[in-house]
Design an enzyme around this catalytic site. Sequence first.
Site, PDB file in Angstrom:
ATOM      1  N   TYR A  36      49.038 -90.341-123.796  1.00 33.02           N
ATOM      2  CA  TYR A  36      50.185 -89.670-123.419  1.00 33.02           C
ATOM      3  C   TYR A  36      50.330 -89.756-121.973  1.00 33.02           C
ATOM      4  O   TYR A  36      49.929 -90.440-121.374  1.00 33.02           O
ATOM      5  CB  TYR A  36      49.185 -88.189-123.173  1.00 33.02           C
ATOM      6  CG  TYR A  36      48.963 -87.408-124.329  1.00 33.02           C
ATOM      7  CD1 TYR A  36      49.979 -87.052-125.290  1.00 33.02           C
ATOM      8  CD2 TYR A  36      47.767 -86.501-124.591  1.00 33.02           C
ATOM      9  CE1 TYR A  36      49.680 -86.022-126.587  1.00 33.02           C
ATOM     10  CE2 TYR A  36      47.404 -85.594-125.298  1.00 33.02           C
ATOM     11  CZ  TYR A  36      48.301 -85.319-126.480  1.00 33.02           C
ATOM     12  OH  TYR A  36      48.098 -84.611-127.242  1.00 33.02           O
ATOM     13  N   ASN A  80      49.956 -80.972-124.398  1.00 33.11           N
ATOM     14  CA  ASN A  80      48.871 -80.137-124.265  1.00 33.11           C
ATOM     15  C   ASN A  80      47.663 -80.807-123.571  1.00 33.11           C
ATOM     16  O   ASN A  80      47.604 -80.803-122.365  1.00 33.11           O
ATOM     17  CB  ASN A  80      48.138 -79.890-125.843  1.00 33.11           C
ATOM     18  CG  ASN A  80      47.487 -78.686-126.053  1.00 33.11           C
ATOM     19  OD1 ASN A  80      48.052 -77.743-125.693  1.00 33.11           O
ATOM     20  ND2 ASN A  80      46.282 -78.798-126.569  1.00 33.11           N
ATOM     21  N   GLU A  82      44.499 -80.648-122.360  1.00 34.34           N
ATOM     22  CA  GLU A  82      43.720 -80.270-121.388  1.00 34.34           C
ATOM     23  C   GLU A  82      44.257 -80.418-120.004  1.00 34.34           C
ATOM     24  O   GLU A  82      43.624 -80.491-118.946  1.00 34.34           O
ATOM     25  CB  GLU A  82      42.250 -80.493-121.753  1.00 34.34           C
ATOM     26  CG  GLU A  82      41.805 -79.889-122.791  1.00 34.34           C
ATOM     27  CD  GLU A  82      42.124 -80.436-124.213  1.00 34.34           C
ATOM     28  OE1 GLU A  82      42.849 -79.782-124.612  1.00 34.34           O
ATOM     29  OE2 GLU A  82      41.797 -81.637-124.436  1.00 34.34           O
ATOM     30  N   ASN A 139      54.359 -82.473-129.297  1.00 33.02           N
ATOM     31  CA  ASN A 139      53.016 -82.545-129.583  1.00 33.02           C
ATOM     32  C   ASN A 139      52.478 -81.321-130.564  1.00 33.02           C
ATOM     33  O   ASN A 139      52.757 -80.261-129.893  1.00 33.02           O
ATOM     34  CB  ASN A 139      51.929 -82.867-128.441  1.00 33.02           C
ATOM     35  CG  ASN A 139      50.457 -82.837-128.584  1.00 33.02           C
ATOM     36  OD1 ASN A 139      50.205 -84.105-129.069  1.00 33.02           O
ATOM     37  ND2 ASN A 139      49.883 -81.930-128.522  1.00 33.02           N
ATOM     38  N   GLU A 140      51.757 -81.663-131.667  1.00 32.83           N
ATOM     39  CA  GLU A 140      51.557 -80.478-132.282  1.00 32.83           C
ATOM     40  C   GLU A 140      52.423 -79.470-132.349  1.00 32.83           C
ATOM     41  O   GLU A 140      52.228 -78.138-132.068  1.00 32.83           O
ATOM     42  CB  GLU A 140      50.073 -80.008-131.874  1.00 32.83           C
ATOM     43  CG  GLU A 140      48.826 -80.790-132.206  1.00 32.83           C
ATOM     44  CD  GLU A 140      47.432 -80.447-132.004  1.00 32.83           C
ATOM     45  OE1 GLU A 140      47.226 -79.428-131.312  1.00 32.83           O
ATOM     46  OE2 GLU A 140      46.487 -81.073-132.540  1.00 32.83           O
ATOM     47  N   GLU A 238      45.235 -87.590-134.665  1.00 36.59           N
ATOM     48  CA  GLU A 238      44.197 -87.010-133.536  1.00 36.59           C
ATOM     49  C   GLU A 238      43.099 -86.773-134.380  1.00 36.59           C
ATOM     50  O   GLU A 238      43.381 -85.725-135.183  1.00 36.59           O
ATOM     51  CB  GLU A 238      44.639 -85.960-132.715  1.00 36.59           C
ATOM     52  CG  GLU A 238      45.384 -86.328-131.526  1.00 36.59           C
ATOM     53  CD  GLU A 238      45.716 -84.885-130.808  1.00 36.59           C
ATOM     54  OE1 GLU A 238      44.572 -84.096-130.803  1.00 36.59           O
ATOM     55  OE2 GLU A 238      46.917 -84.827-130.383  1.00 36.59           O
ATOM     56  N   TYR A 304      34.559 -85.943-122.368  1.00 33.11           N
ATOM     57  CA  TYR A 304      34.613 -85.662-123.686  1.00 33.11           C
ATOM     58  C   TYR A 304      33.909 -86.170-124.616  1.00 33.11           C
ATOM     59  O   TYR A 304      33.858 -85.862-125.866  1.00 33.11           O
ATOM     60  CB  TYR A 304      36.284 -86.235-123.995  1.00 33.11           C
ATOM     61  CG  TYR A 304      36.941 -85.544-124.995  1.00 33.11           C
ATOM     62  CD1 TYR A 304      37.833 -84.374-124.638  1.00 33.11           C
ATOM     63  CD2 TYR A 304      36.927 -85.659-126.386  1.00 33.11           C
ATOM     64  CE1 TYR A 304      38.613 -83.565-125.602  1.00 33.11           C
ATOM     65  CE2 TYR A 304      37.748 -84.839-127.399  1.00 33.11           C
ATOM     66  CZ  TYR A 304      38.446 -83.886-126.933  1.00 33.11           C
ATOM     67  OH  TYR A 304      39.132 -82.996-127.720  1.00 33.11           O
TER      68      TYR A 304
HETATM   69  C1  GAL Z   1      44.828 -81.136-129.891  1.00 34.98           C
HETATM   70  C2  GAL Z   1      46.096 -81.568-128.945  1.00 34.98           C
HETATM   71  C3  GAL Z   1      45.469 -82.430-127.861  1.00 34.98           C
HETATM   72  C4  GAL Z   1      44.256 -81.834-127.174  1.00 34.98           C
HETATM   73  C5  GAL Z   1      43.173 -81.532-128.182  1.00 34.98           C
HETATM   74  C6  GAL Z   1      41.927 -81.164-127.983  1.00 34.98           C
HETATM   75  O1  GAL Z   1      45.356 -79.820-130.294  1.00 34.98           O
HETATM   76  O2  GAL Z   1      47.311 -82.189-129.484  1.00 34.98           O
HETATM   77  O3  GAL Z   1      46.454 -82.719-126.668  1.00 34.98           O
HETATM   78  O4  GAL Z   1      44.408 -80.774-126.524  1.00 34.98           O
HETATM   79  O5  GAL Z   1      43.678 -80.740-129.095  1.00 34.98           O
HETATM   80  O6  GAL Z   1      41.270 -81.717-127.146  1.00 34.98           O
END
Ligand code: GAL
Length: 959
Positions: A36, A80, A82, A139-140, A238, A304
Amino acid sequence: MIYSGEVHPYRIAVPSLHLDIFQKIKALGYNCVSFYTDWALHEGKPGNFTAEGVFDLQPFFDAASQAGIYLLARPGPYINAESSGGGFPGWLARVPGRLRTHDQSYLDATENYMANIGKLIADAQITNGGPVILVQPENEYTSGSDLAPEFPDQDYFIYVEKQLRDAGIVVPLINNEAFAAGYVTPTTKASIDIYGFDGYPLGFDCANPYSWPVAGLPTTYADSHNDYSPNTPFSLIEFQGGSFDPWGGWGFAQCLELVSYEFERVFYKNNQAQGVKIFNLYMTYGGTNWGNSGHPGGYTSYDYAAVISEERLVDREKYSEAKLEANFLQASPAYLTGVYQNNTHPNGSYTGNDALTVTALFSNVTKFFVVRHANYSTLDDAEYSITLPTSKGNISIPQLGGQLTLHGRDSKWHVTDYDVGGINLLYSTAEIFTWKQYGNKRVLVVYGGPNEEHELAIANGGNARVIEGSGVKTSKKNSATVLNFQTGPKRRVVQLDCELYVYVLDRNSAYNYWVIDTPSDATFGNFTKPSHLTSAPIVKANYLLRTVNIADGCVHLTGDLNSTSPIEVIGAPQNTRELTYNGKNLRFKKTNSGSIVATAQYTKPKVSVPDLSTITWKKLDNLPEIKSGYDDSAWTSADLTYTNNTVRNLTTPTSLYASDYGYNVGPLLYRGHFTSGGNESTLYLSTQGGSAYGHSIWLNDQYVGSFTGEDRFETYNQTYNLPGKLSAGKKHVITVVVDHMGLDENYDVGADEMKNPRGVIDYNLSGHSKSDVTWKLTGNLGGEDYADHVRGPLNEGGLFSERQGYHQPGAPTESWQSSTGALSVSGPGIEFYETTFDLNLPTGYDIPISVSFANMTSEAYTTANGTARPAAYRCEIYVNGYNFGKMINNVGPQDVFPVPQGIWNYQGKNTLAVNVWSQEEKGVKVDGLKLVTGSVIQTSLGPIVAAPQPAWSKRAGAY
Ligand code: GAL
């Protein structure tokens, strides 16, 4: 196959470290990284796009090319991630339009960023000789709230795609629905080149790391893909690679148990059994939310629980497991033409054992089978035999007696008619790490879990000789050579007449094997070239192998060690005359199987870091605002009688929302002036700062009280009794410090949660109308005209020391008080501490250094009902001017803050600054502050170029 790991350049503050991460990902056998970019960091001030210094993407692109890693670019505009605002800059809260829709004012706001970031990415496309092969708009784009006028807003998505195309993007566009919804597919109005979706099947609750949810294993991915986009590669853009963790959470060590190597074995193989072709693991290296870049739902560490730790270590078992899995698929081109077999009765199929599920994937010749427990989360082992279809008919395996075993929380590949460079591996229950071909000689490396029985057969293999180790049963069945063995820590090598060498390993030993592409040709550079890969050497080495180069009979290896390591190069040229490891010649021997072996020495250096408990600090009262006579004339007047904010109506005569005045980050300060009527007894205050925020209030220099914060409170209302009686007719001031935890994400389209205001949002002073109080406020110096262009728009907040820039090296500390021992604040208040010291660490080593606080469970105070509780205080940590941590003692969980080399100067001077904000009447003492070093890794990683560290200079207009 695109086998990819997610990494965010903006979570690595030192561009010189990008290569380290890329090489560690390349060493996994991945060929791609998805990343990103964060709009909030590139356009802190509307209209001013910047991507320089630590925010420059070119070093990231260059490092990817050098390591040979392709890139999937995901510039948003919404990400998104975080990240604060989900990547939306704070000033967007003043844009009236609904975010992530085709509302013109929102679209206009995205224009500058999208044109500029789009161009940078376009220039780095593979068509221009760069590493970028795919780009993701948005994104999403999958969740719309009732407030969205229409969802999905196809016109909006089309607009974002056009922005990218207009910027010069020519590579395919890919989407990532949060779940397979089919909103944007190749056949919808806003069409996409490659359809994809995301999956986080274990969720993010690290509280119960050993319980896997019932029915948590996704078994309909392939069906969803086929429903929505049968003609594009099945893509999981993802897939869960770890977990985030909120304030008050359980910490990443516990998340690591949840999303462990067992999770990888069961869940990744389950996706692969369904034929995933583009597979990206979020996160593969998480990094750090340095400089306040995170959202309120997380703390500074973005480790993470990924395969590579925040400290860039690769000692997690899940790293090694991920490597085994990726290498297998990279070595198996037949996988790419494999068709997922939709088996309606998978339990008991092939095995006759209902407790086992087999998922099959068939290509024209090779057939792949993934065996797992029907109850995927069981901890029990199962014994089985399996009947598999082969070119020689159905064969019941094992043929040489015994039983196969599937351990609890495990899952395994079996193959039939698998091509090993022209030799037909008729079947194998042992998993394949890789195979290679060196001239006529083929090498196959297989492994199994601890003490498992396995069997494999080679069609027309001829006679088999065990040339290393013992305990392999061999026999001929149907003109195939069958090998049957029990795995164990001792390696076995079997040589067959067909010029195949089979290396039999147990999984733990396989962890120490590596395949790294050697540089190929001018066109491919270091990128993976399938035909080339089949002849790369297989290298055995501890810890990490980075590069392999073969030239003129010389084998050159580079890598990292945490202990002295045996080195073995399988597939070294026949007449190898020289072997080097990190540039040093190694004496080597040739083995029976033709490989070369040597030893790479690890030398433990002396490592010491200063003792912070004895060091001298300089200390400054960081709340001069409560002193009588404090002059706030330079502060911003909160005099807007309206708000630009569309999510909360004003309930005050003038707006106090920080972003209405351009303050989008870090602690905020308010001063409310009033003339007393003599009858003020209470103050009602409503503040909002995001999860775990807090506030503290003073009336003149008298402490009124604090809200100390909890992760569940994003906003808080409270009525305080005012200290003492004010004499009528006098001027007074209320000072409020409100913490700001970042802006909320904007996941659901329509709700515009990113606009949730920060700061004081309502108040009531008894005996007064609201308009009797006139407010001033400040955040970081200059707001969106932020002071530090090097460390970026979010690095500093509004505390006195931050406005002055005292967190930067070289602050004028001469007149400050000296202090040694624990950092402390004698009552409620804020103190700023600064110290300088030299580090003198050995070169050639990668040594993580963290700022560590004593365990937060130290319970210093007693609550009203008599139970012990931790002291309420918050710290901000600055290293050489970079904000590398926010610690909240009474919320947690983070108490160790890794700071990378390049922010630290490992051979030179460093400035460490810590803000301590006490919310205790009795004051606080910061326990156990120290510098801690992690594993000392001997590394080939070249000299690290430090991130720029501009020194303090007097800031014009600072107040
Ligand atoms: C997804 C999103 C990411 C990140 C992930 C959780 O829904 O596309 O940007 O937020 O969840 O870590």
